[in-house]
Scaffold this motif. Structure first.
Motif, PDB file in Angstrom:
ATOM      1  N   ARG A 127       0.816  -1.212   0.000  1.00 63.34           N
ATOM      2  CA  ARG A 127       0.000   0.000   0.000  1.00 63.34           C
ATOM      3  C   ARG A 127       0.850   1.263   0.000  1.00 63.34           C
ATOM      4  O   ARG A 127       0.558   2.205  -0.730  1.00 63.34           O
ATOM      5  CB  ARG A 127      -0.936   0.000   1.209  1.00 63.34           C
ATOM      6  CG  ARG A 127      -1.835   1.207   1.218  1.00 63.34           C
ATOM      7  CD  ARG A 127      -2.785   1.194   2.374  1.00 63.34           C
ATOM      8  NE  ARG A 127      -3.511   2.448   2.405  1.00 63.34           N
ATOM      9  CZ  ARG A 127      -4.790   2.548   2.605  1.00 63.34           C
ATOM     10  NH1 ARG A 127      -5.509   1.480   2.817  1.00 63.34           N
ATOM     11  NH2 ARG A 127      -5.363   3.723   2.597  1.00 63.34           N
ATOM     12  N   ASP A 128       1.920   1.319   0.825  1.00 55.80           N
ATOM     13  CA  ASP A 128       2.722   2.544   0.889  1.00 55.80           C
ATOM     14  C   ASP A 128       3.389   2.845  -0.458  1.00 55.80           C
ATOM     15  O   ASP A 128       3.446   3.985  -0.899  1.00 55.80           O
ATOM     16  CB  ASP A 128       3.753   2.474   2.016  1.00 55.80           C
ATOM     17  CG  ASP A 128       4.708   1.306   1.879  1.00 55.80           C
ATOM     18  OD1 ASP A 128       4.310   0.272   1.296  1.00 55.80           O
ATOM     19  OD2 ASP A 128       5.847   1.422   2.366  1.00 55.80           O
ATOM     20  N   GLU A 131       0.662   4.104  -2.803  1.00 56.66           N
ATOM     21  CA  GLU A 131       0.285   5.478  -2.455  1.00 56.66           C
ATOM     22  C   GLU A 131       1.308   6.488  -2.972  1.00 56.66           C
ATOM     23  O   GLU A 131       0.946   7.543  -3.479  1.00 56.66           O
ATOM     24  CB  GLU A 131       0.108   5.633  -0.956  1.00 56.66           C
ATOM     25  CG  GLU A 131      -1.188   5.053  -0.443  1.00 56.66           C
ATOM     26  CD  GLU A 131      -1.351   5.190   1.058  1.00 56.66           C
ATOM     27  OE1 GLU A 131      -0.434   5.707   1.734  1.00 56.66           O
ATOM     28  OE2 GLU A 131      -2.402   4.775   1.561  1.00 56.66           O
TER      29      GLU A 131
END
Length: 191
Positions: A127-128, A131
């Motif tokens: 996810r990071d 993002e």
């Protein structure tokens, strides 16, 4: 994910400035926007102050019906006259409630971020990382790449503009180097 998007917009929005939010017919958008875009109203009594929605918030919806190919445009919250005035300012006299800008951004994101497509070898497991890639793509879309539909004619010449220029955030298209070297100011602490 809707809460994350609304929180980001809320942090970037200027209090007491008019805001027109155009969404599709998914009801959670209106619910979550109204939840986050509220201010405290002190009444002099003990206890938690009452929360009311921003006076300058307007939510427009474009609902596509599958039967009959019907499209319904409606104001879900706010003042119709103000919302139409904001649409005219951004799109001209023939403007209407639409989600074309979001649809174009979505298409760009699917093109530039393979993890967002349905079938991809680039799974978005982290996810990071996703993002960060999303932020870089959205920033490039808004500040670096001029959009043909946003250009204007000035003294007989076409002037290319980016969404950031139209929003009044910058006066010219940036280079990728400028974007990468830009220092993002730390978030302000709530009073």
């Amino acid at each position: 994910m809707i809460d994350d998007v609304v929180r980001h917009v809320h942090r970037a929005a200027r209090l007491q400035s008019p805001l027109l939010w155009a969404t599709d017919g998914f009801s959670s958008w209106k619910t979550r926007i109204l939840h986050h875009f509220r201010v405290k109203v002190e009444n002099g009594r003990r206890g938690r102050p009452r929360l009311v929605e921003w006076a300058e918030l307007h939510i427009a919806q474009l609902v596509k019906r599958t039967y009959g190919e019907r499209i319904e445009r409606r104001l879900a919250f706010g003042d119709l006259f103000e919302a139409l005035h904001m649409i005219e300012q951004s799109q001209g006299k023939r403007g209407t409630i639409n989600t074309a800008f979001v649809e174009r951004l979505n298409a760009t994101l699917r093109t530039w971020l393979p993890a967002l497509t349905r079938r991809s070898r680039h799974a978005g497991n982290y996810r990071d990382r996703l993002e960060r890639h999303f932020f870089l793509t959205a920033a490039t879309y808004n500040f670096v790449r001029p959009h043909r539909s946003l250009r204007i004619r000035v003294e007989g010449k076409w002037v290319e503009r980016t969404p950031g220029m139209v929003a009044g955030l910058t006066d010219r298209p940036w280079t990728v180097e400028e974007l990468l070297r830009f220092k993002v100011p730390p978030p302000q602490k709530a009073a």
